[in-house]
Design an enzyme around this catalytic site. Structure first.
Site, mmCIF file in Angstrom:
data_model
loop_
_atom_site.group_PDB
_atom_site.id
_atom_site.type_symbol
_atom_site.label_atom_id
_atom_site.label_comp_id
_atom_site.label_asym_id
_atom_site.label_seq_id
_atom_site.Cartn_x
_atom_site.Cartn_y
_atom_site.Cartn_z
ATOM 1 N N ASP A 3 0.614 -0.576 0.423
ATOM 2 C CA ASP A 3 -0.038 -0.228 -0.120
ATOM 3 C C ASP A 3 1.045 1.148 0.125
ATOM 4 O O ASP A 3 2.075 1.561 0.498
ATOM 5 C CB ASP A 3 -1.202 0.195 0.402
ATOM 6 C CG ASP A 3 -2.214 0.659 1.129
ATOM 7 O OD1 ASP A 3 -2.533 1.617 -0.010
ATOM 8 O OD2 ASP A 3 -2.208 1.440 2.307
ATOM 9 N N HIS A 33 -8.857 4.875 -1.674
ATOM 10 C CA HIS A 33 -8.650 5.118 -1.085
ATOM 11 C C HIS A 33 -9.189 5.493 0.291
ATOM 12 O O HIS A 33 -10.224 5.661 -0.016
ATOM 13 C CB HIS A 33 -7.190 5.687 -1.248
ATOM 14 C CG HIS A 33 -6.287 4.643 -1.752
ATOM 15 N ND1 HIS A 33 -4.879 4.203 -1.075
ATOM 16 C CD2 HIS A 33 -6.244 3.979 -2.626
ATOM 17 C CE1 HIS A 33 -4.239 3.344 -2.140
ATOM 18 N NE2 HIS A 33 -5.119 2.989 -2.584
ATOM 19 N N GLY A 34 -8.471 5.281 1.401
ATOM 20 C CA GLY A 34 -9.401 6.385 2.413
ATOM 21 C C GLY A 34 -10.907 5.732 2.465
ATOM 22 O O GLY A 34 -11.850 6.845 2.770
#
Length: 307
Positions: free
Chosen positions: A82, A209-210
């Site tokens: 990641d 993401h997030g």
């Protein structure tokens, strides 16, 4: 069962309108909880390792923990880097047995991002490894990744970027952000932008993401037992489920696991002040990870019984 890549995972996810969960791992209990949940749900799985996890546990330790999990599981599992910050980190992980890497050149200029992504793709593809890239920038903080402002992904640039780099999936910015403090007001994702990108890149896997939702029950639990998390808020789960029908094949989840684990440990320690054996409080913490991941697989990702 050996590690797998993500091409087949994503092809089916795209076709059937669900997403595969990419869960960040840092230690044995987190890995065990995730594997137990995915096994019960019969779901494909991506275990991802951040720069912070590599510093904390060591790449070799995490790799061996995952090998132990694989010896007890018949799930299709990909091991993913990641937010690889440069070519050398990606190379190290490719050489170390990872089946997927992310090169995050979002902090670079557009042409520099293309150049480093092409370099990683060339090295990875020669070794049977798939590559995720990022275009646009997410606000917030996660491990060594931080940005004060979001830069939403431009659809036309996304097409050019994918064609020029040969990356296998693309993380885009449409309103999610890293960390536990995602929205000051109403939570929104730019679905018009996502739909345009999906239409312009048909059958191409998009990544979010997030995407933790920051369940308030765990915020409240942590605060009740001595925490000071404040007004944390995440991405509503119905928006994430909707995104999976727009070509989003991979959704990253980290903060929710950390939050559930820490809240449960705080509660346990407050209720059992005489206990000091780590196994006593890490057992319910591991169970909290399992329950959180099962919930995500069933109700957010929609990938139960997809193997």
């Amino acid at each position: 069962m050996p590690l797998t890549g993500t091409r087949e995972m994503f092809a089916r996810a795209y076709k059937e309108g669900y997403a595969v969960g990419a869960f960040n791992v840092n230690n044995m209990e987190i890995i065990q909880g995730i594997i137990q949940a995915a096994t019960e749900e019969q779901a494909p799985l991506i275990l991802q390792v951040s720069a912070g996890a590599r510093k904390y546990a060591g790449q070799a330790y995490i790799r061996k923990l995952i090998e132990a999990a694989l010896s007890e599981s018949d799930l299709p599992i990909a091991l993913h880097l990641d937010h690889g910050q440069d070519f050398d980190i990606c190379k190290d992980c490719i050489d170390g047995g990872f089946t997927s890497v992310m090169i995050d050149g979002s902090h670079l200029s557009y042409e520099e991002n293309i150049a480093v992504t092409k370099r990683v793709v060339a090295y990875a593809h020669d070794r049977g490894v798939v590559v995720e890239a990022e275009l646009g920038r997410l606000a917030g903080v996660e491990d060594d990744v931080s940005s004060e402002h979001s830069i939403y992904t431009d659809p036309e640039q996304a097409v050019d970027f994918v064609q020029r780099t040969g990356c296998d999936s693309l993380a885009i910015a449409i309103g999610t952000s890293h960390g536990a403090y995602k929205f000051a007001g109403e939570a929104k994702l730019d679905f018009a932008r996502l739909e345009k990108i999906t239409n312009m890149l048909p059958d191409f896997p998009i990544v979010l993401h997030g995407a933790s939702s920051v369940p308030q029950e765990f915020v409240q639990m942590a605060n009740q037992y001595g925490g000071d998390i404040g007004s944390a808020s995440g991405v509503p789960e119905d928006l994430l489920r909707k995104a999976a029908t727009y070509g989003v094949c991979k959704i990253n989840i980290d903060t929710d696991i950390r939050l559930a684990m820490t809240a449960v440990i705080r509660k346990y320690m407050a209720e059992n002040p005489s206990h000091f054996d780590p196994r006593q409080y890490l057992t319910p913490a591991r169970d909290a990870v399992k329950k959180m991941v099962q919930h995500k697989i069933r109700n957010v990702l929609g990938c139960s019984n997809k193997i």
